[in-house]
Design a protein around this motif. Structure first.
Motif, PDB file in Angstrom:
ATOM      1  N   LYS A  97      27.992  11.651 -54.642  1.00 19.42           N
ATOM      2  CA  LYS A  97      28.199  11.711 -53.189  1.00 19.42           C
ATOM      3  C   LYS A  97      29.153  12.866 -52.850  1.00 19.42           C
ATOM      4  O   LYS A  97      30.221  12.987 -53.457  1.00 19.42           O
ATOM      5  N   ASN A  98      28.702  13.719 -51.919  1.00 17.38           N
ATOM      6  CA  ASN A  98      29.487  14.881 -51.465  1.00 17.38           C
ATOM      7  C   ASN A  98      29.765  15.907 -52.571  1.00 17.38           C
ATOM      8  O   ASN A  98      30.692  16.699 -52.464  1.00 17.38           O
ATOM      9  N   LYS A  99      28.986  15.878 -53.645  1.00 16.02           N
ATOM     10  CA  LYS A  99      29.210  16.826 -54.743  1.00 16.02           C
ATOM     11  C   LYS A  99      28.119  17.899 -54.750  1.00 16.02           C
ATOM     12  O   LYS A  99      27.042  17.724 -54.180  1.00 16.02           O
ATOM     13  N   LYS A 100      28.436  19.001 -55.444  1.00 17.07           N
ATOM     14  CA  LYS A 100      27.457  20.080 -55.589  1.00 17.07           C
ATOM     15  C   LYS A 100      26.803  19.968 -56.969  1.00 17.07           C
ATOM     16  O   LYS A 100      27.504  19.835 -57.973  1.00 17.07           O
ATOM     17  N   ASN A 103      23.183  11.214 -51.504  1.00 14.98           N
ATOM     18  CA  ASN A 103      24.068  11.910 -50.545  1.00 14.98           C
ATOM     19  C   ASN A 103      24.930  13.009 -51.153  1.00 14.98           C
ATOM     20  O   ASN A 103      26.134  13.075 -50.933  1.00 14.98           O
ATOM     21  N   THR A 104      24.308  13.864 -51.931  1.00 16.78           N
ATOM     22  CA  THR A 104      25.025  15.020 -52.487  1.00 16.78           C
ATOM     23  C   THR A 104      25.318  16.014 -51.354  1.00 16.78           C
ATOM     24  O   THR A 104      24.651  16.005 -50.321  1.00 16.78           O
ATOM     25  N   GLN A 105      26.292  16.893 -51.598  1.00 11.13           N
ATOM     26  CA  GLN A 105      26.614  17.877 -50.555  1.00 11.13           C
ATOM     27  C   GLN A 105      25.648  19.057 -50.609  1.00 11.13           C
ATOM     28  O   GLN A 105      25.194  19.569 -49.604  1.00 11.13           O
ATOM     29  N   GLN A 106      25.306  19.468 -51.836  1.00 16.83           N
ATOM     30  CA  GLN A 106      24.443  20.651 -52.001  1.00 16.83           C
ATOM     31  C   GLN A 106      23.688  20.525 -53.326  1.00 16.83           C
ATOM     32  O   GLN A 106      24.290  20.155 -54.340  1.00 16.83           O
TER      33      GLN A 106
END
Ligand code: NAP
Length: 278
Positions: free
Chosen positions: A122-125, A146-149
């Motif tokens: 989550k929120n990671k690249k 829900n990854t960041q990129q």
């Protein structure tokens, strides 16, 4: 004991002799006292359709599909699960009342293994290397996390571009991986790089985060990705967990219950040391 009521399952792949799945599924059937047997078959590409037709005629209850048939097999099932449709490949089939139902449990296996290893996405690249069947399942799991990129790079750039469009992620030339790797939290090798002795890391030396985690789907070879991780003292995981969990989800589809994953871990260790006679 096998008898006239034994329920039959199989795996179709080519080559298949190296596969751990038949050991694993048969151990699980035994442990759960289920009158079931699991066999391995090696159809060539042109034999896939008639092999599946034969399993149906012989009243098999289900089967797994592995490299290189996971995409082609979509054509031969009656109903495709919606996640498998999104991924674009199947690895598990249930045969019920003469109808074939196709599923993909690879993405579930990968997601479960990440969860058990406390790898937070989550929120990671994340960067995915490879653009074959496995990459499709991994992209699907990452997208739901829900990854960041998400970046995807592949030896053949065109394939990465196609997948990037389909999964709405960013494609990147394999030669430019070094430019983004410094910001990446997780690298997933979904390519077959490392299966051959002379395979080299497909990107050159670059700056990386000391917290970068490397996950290599390959579990039976010391790949250049594992070496890269070890040389840089990074946390590294290989694909044993994913392999076992994709099998466990398949087992649940066929039997309605989860098998004993610990038993599979024990036998996989032996299998990797001793080969088929575990
Ligand atoms: P695939 O559809 O044949 O795709 C292979 C991918 O690897 C392609 O993107 C290919 O690039 C790339 N590649 C092959 N050799 C390479 C090299 N020397 N350097 C860089 N890239 C290379 O295979 P797949 O089904 O996606 O499987 C990929 C790997 O994941 C296999 O080794 C498989 O054993 C493993 N896997 C493990 C699990 C598990 O449960 N642990 C599950 C599924 C797959 P091109 O497009 O340029 O040819």
């Amino acid at each position: 004991m096998l008898n006239n009521k034994t329920r039959l399952f199989a795996i179709l792949g080519c080559p298949i002799k190296h596969s751990f799945s038949s050991v694993m599924q048969n151990k699980w059937f035994e442990k759960e006292h289920l009158n079931c047997a699991y066999l391995a078959f090696e159809p060539k590409d042109y034999e896939l359709e008639c092999t599946i037709e034969s399993l149906k005629k012989l009243k098999f209850n289900g089967f797994n599909i592995t490299v290189p048939h996971k995409i082609k097999a979509l054509k031969y099932v009656d109903v495709i699960d919606k996640n498998a449709k999104k991924i674009g490949s199947i690895n598990t089939v249930i045969i019920k009342k003469n109808k074939l139902y196709g599923y993909n449990t690879d993405y579930l296996g990968f997601a479960k293994d990440l969860e058990l290893k406390n790898v937070i996405i989550k929120n990671k690249k994340v960067i995915v290397i490879g653009a074959g069947g496995a990459a499709r399942a991994i992209l699907s799991a990452l997208k739901t996390g829900n990854t960041q990129q998400i970046y995807i790079a592949n030896r053949t750039l065109d394939k990465a571009i196609i997948l990037a469009k389909e999964f709405k992620v960013k494609s990147i030339d394999i030669n430019n991986v070094k430019d983004v790797l410094g910001n990446v939290d997780l690298l997933v090798n979904c390519s077959s790089c490392g299966m051959k002795k002379d395979d080299r890391l497909p990107f050159s030396f670059c700056k990386i985060k000391t917290s970068l985690i490397v996950y290599d789907l390959i579990y039976n070879k010391k790949t250049p990705f594992v070496k890269f991780a070890k040389d840089n003292k990074l946390k590294v995981f290989t694909g044993e967990g994913m392999l076992i969990w994709q099998g466990a989800y398949a087992f649940r589809l066929w039997t309605g219950k989860f098998p004993d994953v610990k038993i599979a871990e024990k036998f996989l260790k032996k299998f990797l040391k001793q080969g088929i006679n575990v």
